[in-house]
Scaffold this motif. Structure first.
Motif, mmCIF file in Angstrom:
data_model
loop_
_atom_site.group_PDB
_atom_site.id
_atom_site.type_symbol
_atom_site.label_atom_id
_atom_site.label_comp_id
_atom_site.label_asym_id
_atom_site.label_seq_id
_atom_site.Cartn_x
_atom_site.Cartn_y
_atom_site.Cartn_z
ATOM 1 N N PRO A 130 -69.284 150.739 34.086
ATOM 2 C CA PRO A 130 -70.574 150.060 34.140
ATOM 3 C C PRO A 130 -71.151 149.889 32.738
ATOM 4 O O PRO A 130 -70.998 150.771 31.897
ATOM 5 C CB PRO A 130 -71.440 150.992 34.995
ATOM 6 C CG PRO A 130 -70.783 152.324 34.916
ATOM 7 C CD PRO A 130 -69.320 152.061 34.713
ATOM 8 N N GLY A 131 -71.761 148.734 32.501
ATOM 9 C CA GLY A 131 -72.381 148.494 31.197
ATOM 10 C C GLY A 131 -71.423 147.850 30.212
ATOM 11 O O GLY A 131 -71.856 147.300 29.206
ATOM 12 N N GLU A 132 -70.131 147.883 30.497
ATOM 13 C CA GLU A 132 -69.151 147.306 29.564
ATOM 14 C C GLU A 132 -69.192 145.773 29.609
ATOM 15 O O GLU A 132 -68.814 145.115 28.653
ATOM 16 C CB GLU A 132 -67.749 147.816 29.925
ATOM 17 C CG GLU A 132 -66.667 147.535 28.907
ATOM 18 C CD GLU A 132 -66.821 148.349 27.623
ATOM 19 O OE1 GLU A 132 -67.571 149.338 27.619
ATOM 20 O OE2 GLU A 132 -66.183 147.964 26.628
ATOM 21 N N ARG A 133 -69.684 145.230 30.739
ATOM 22 C CA ARG A 133 -69.794 143.771 30.916
ATOM 23 C C ARG A 133 -68.457 143.073 30.668
ATOM 24 O O ARG A 133 -68.350 142.189 29.835
ATOM 25 C CB ARG A 133 -70.848 143.184 29.970
ATOM 26 C CG ARG A 133 -72.246 143.691 30.228
ATOM 27 C CD ARG A 133 -72.872 142.945 31.410
ATOM 28 N NE ARG A 133 -74.204 143.422 31.690
ATOM 29 C CZ ARG A 133 -74.460 144.452 32.500
ATOM 30 N NH1 ARG A 133 -73.509 145.082 33.117
ATOM 31 N NH2 ARG A 133 -75.695 144.830 32.717
ATOM 32 N N ILE A 134 -67.448 143.526 31.403
ATOM 33 C CA ILE A 134 -66.163 142.851 31.275
ATOM 34 C C ILE A 134 -65.575 142.591 32.651
ATOM 35 O O ILE A 134 -65.664 143.447 33.545
ATOM 36 C CB ILE A 134 -65.189 143.627 30.350
ATOM 37 C CG1 ILE A 134 -63.987 142.738 29.991
ATOM 38 C CG2 ILE A 134 -64.750 144.957 30.943
ATOM 39 C CD1 ILE A 134 -63.307 143.114 28.710
ATOM 40 N N GLY A 135 -65.036 141.410 32.809
ATOM 41 C CA GLY A 135 -64.443 141.018 34.082
ATOM 42 C C GLY A 135 -63.789 139.671 33.888
ATOM 43 O O GLY A 135 -63.353 139.348 32.779
ATOM 44 N N TYR A 136 -63.724 138.864 34.934
ATOM 45 C CA TYR A 136 -63.171 137.518 34.757
ATOM 46 C C TYR A 136 -63.661 136.605 35.869
ATOM 47 O O TYR A 136 -64.181 137.069 36.894
ATOM 48 C CB TYR A 136 -61.633 137.542 34.730
ATOM 49 C CG TYR A 136 -60.987 138.034 36.010
ATOM 50 C CD1 TYR A 136 -60.770 137.162 37.082
ATOM 51 C CD2 TYR A 136 -60.597 139.357 36.149
ATOM 52 C CE1 TYR A 136 -60.179 137.601 38.252
ATOM 53 C CE2 TYR A 136 -60.005 139.810 37.320
ATOM 54 C CZ TYR A 136 -59.800 138.936 38.359
ATOM 55 O OH TYR A 136 -59.231 139.375 39.520
ATOM 56 N N ILE A 137 -63.454 135.311 35.633
ATOM 57 C CA ILE A 137 -63.697 134.306 36.668
ATOM 58 C C ILE A 137 -62.365 133.614 36.911
ATOM 59 O O ILE A 137 -61.658 133.265 35.955
ATOM 60 C CB ILE A 137 -64.764 133.290 36.208
ATOM 61 C CG1 ILE A 137 -66.132 133.983 36.158
ATOM 62 C CG2 ILE A 137 -64.811 132.090 37.142
ATOM 63 C CD1 ILE A 137 -67.257 133.076 35.719
ATOM 64 N N ALA A 138 -62.004 133.432 38.175
ATOM 65 C CA ALA A 138 -60.754 132.730 38.497
ATOM 66 C C ALA A 138 -61.072 131.560 39.412
ATOM 67 O O ALA A 138 -61.783 131.716 40.406
ATOM 68 C CB ALA A 138 -59.783 133.689 39.192
ATOM 69 N N ALA A 139 -60.534 130.399 39.054
ATOM 70 C CA ALA A 139 -60.693 129.217 39.909
ATOM 71 C C ALA A 139 -59.432 129.066 40.751
ATOM 72 O O ALA A 139 -58.349 129.509 40.348
ATOM 73 C CB ALA A 139 -60.902 127.980 39.050
ATOM 74 N N HIS A 140 -59.579 128.472 41.901
ATOM 75 C CA HIS A 140 -58.414 128.262 42.781
ATOM 76 C C HIS A 140 -57.304 127.538 42.009
ATOM 77 O O HIS A 140 -57.564 126.497 41.382
ATOM 78 C CB HIS A 140 -58.851 127.416 43.981
ATOM 79 C CG HIS A 140 -57.870 127.417 45.095
ATOM 80 N ND1 HIS A 140 -56.608 126.891 44.959
ATOM 81 C CD2 HIS A 140 -57.954 127.906 46.353
ATOM 82 C CE1 HIS A 140 -55.949 127.039 46.090
ATOM 83 N NE2 HIS A 140 -56.746 127.657 46.963
ATOM 84 N N PRO A 141 -56.071 128.061 42.017
ATOM 85 C CA PRO A 141 -55.008 127.446 41.201
ATOM 86 C C PRO A 141 -54.697 126.001 41.586
ATOM 87 O O PRO A 141 -54.190 125.239 40.753
ATOM 88 C CB PRO A 141 -53.792 128.355 41.426
ATOM 89 C CG PRO A 141 -54.134 129.247 42.566
ATOM 90 C CD PRO A 141 -55.623 129.274 42.713
ATOM 91 N N ASP A 142 -54.998 125.595 42.829
ATOM 92 C CA ASP A 142 -54.683 124.218 43.236
ATOM 93 C C ASP A 142 -55.864 123.259 43.063
ATOM 94 O O ASP A 142 -55.778 122.095 43.442
ATOM 95 C CB ASP A 142 -54.239 124.174 44.711
ATOM 96 C CG ASP A 142 -52.969 124.963 44.917
ATOM 97 O OD1 ASP A 142 -52.213 125.106 43.938
ATOM 98 O OD2 ASP A 142 -52.755 125.456 46.045
ATOM 99 N N TYR A 143 -56.957 123.751 42.525
ATOM 100 C CA TYR A 143 -58.103 122.849 42.320
ATOM 101 C C TYR A 143 -57.769 121.890 41.170
ATOM 102 O O TYR A 143 -57.452 122.326 40.058
ATOM 103 C CB TYR A 143 -59.381 123.643 42.030
ATOM 104 C CG TYR A 143 -60.551 122.748 41.758
ATOM 105 C CD1 TYR A 143 -60.980 121.853 42.730
ATOM 106 C CD2 TYR A 143 -61.192 122.744 40.531
ATOM 107 C CE1 TYR A 143 -62.027 120.981 42.482
ATOM 108 C CE2 TYR A 143 -62.244 121.885 40.275
ATOM 109 C CZ TYR A 143 -62.652 121.003 41.261
ATOM 110 O OH TYR A 143 -63.683 120.135 41.013
#
Ligand code: PLP
Length: 210
Positions: free
Chosen positions: A66-79
């Motif tokens: 918590p507090g590290e503010r790290i993650g990701y966003i993934a879009a649908h591969p077929d979009y």
């Protein structure tokens, strides 16, 4: 957790609305608790349900950062327009300016995608607290994942009950802050000693409302 059937229903509503309004509608799933599931539950990935979907996640919970503010966003591969979508997301993040994980960590988390905190530990804490509180008379849905409980307050005024728990040195949050007055939220990502120590306070607080 939404089942595959519920997700299907949500997605058919989205497709109906897309047809009605003549434009794309995205399903955005904010799921930092995706790996924190109990009792062998399988997560129905939204990418199997809707092509215009985006997953946003954070490692605050599954790596306990918590507090590290790290993650990701993934879009649908077929979009089809996914590179335009990715450019837009990168631009938004740049203009926000305050959520920029260090570049080195961004490389490191790639290698951590198969790693998570020990979910059995959270499940053991869930079972301990759920069994103890329901025996005292608290009513709640047994959590299927994450590390929160959302019991009904024994009085309709959840703020009053949260204050009563505070008198017994137990800190919880009123449900009205989450749009559900009459309930309160417990977070149990705490050591066993703290959870055990809270039980007499929970007991004394509900006793006063019997
Ligand atoms: C559902 C949900 N989404 C997102 C977040 C935010 O994660 P972060 O700590 O990376 O800002 C939280 C944290 O409490 C959360 O519960």
């Amino acid at each position: 957790m939404y089942s595959a059937e519920v997700l299907d229903e949500i997605c058919s509503l989205i497709r109906e609305a897309e047809a009605e309004h003549g434009r794309e509608i995205f399903l955005v799933s904010d799921e930092p608790y995706r790996k924190l599931l109990y009792d062998g539950l399988e997560y129905p990935h939204i990418f199997h349900h809707h092509q215009r979907s985006i997953v946003a996640t954070s490692h605050s919970k599954d790596l306990a950062l918590p507090g590290e503010r790290i993650g990701y966003i993934a879009a649908h591969p077929d979009y089809e327009d996914k590179s335009e979508l990715a450019d837009g997301l990168v631009f938004c993040n740049r203009t926000l300016g305050f959520v920029n994980a260090p570049a080195l960590m961004q490389h490191i988390v790639r290698a951590l995608q198969s790693v998570s905190v020990d979910i059995d530990e959270y499940q053991r804490k869930r079972d301990f607290l759920y069994d103890s509180l329901t025996q005292m008379g608290y009513n709640m849905v047994k959590p299927q994942g994450a590390f929160y409980m959302f019991p009904a307050s024994p009085t309709p005024d959840d703020v009053e009950f949260v204050a009563a728990l505070q008198e017994h040195k137990v800190l919880v949050v009123p449900g009205r802050g989450f749009g559900l007055p009459g309930y309160f939220r417990i977070s149990y990502c705490l050591d066993d000693h703290t959870l055990e120590g809270a039980l007499p306070g929970f007991e004394a607080a509900i006793e006063a409302y019997r």
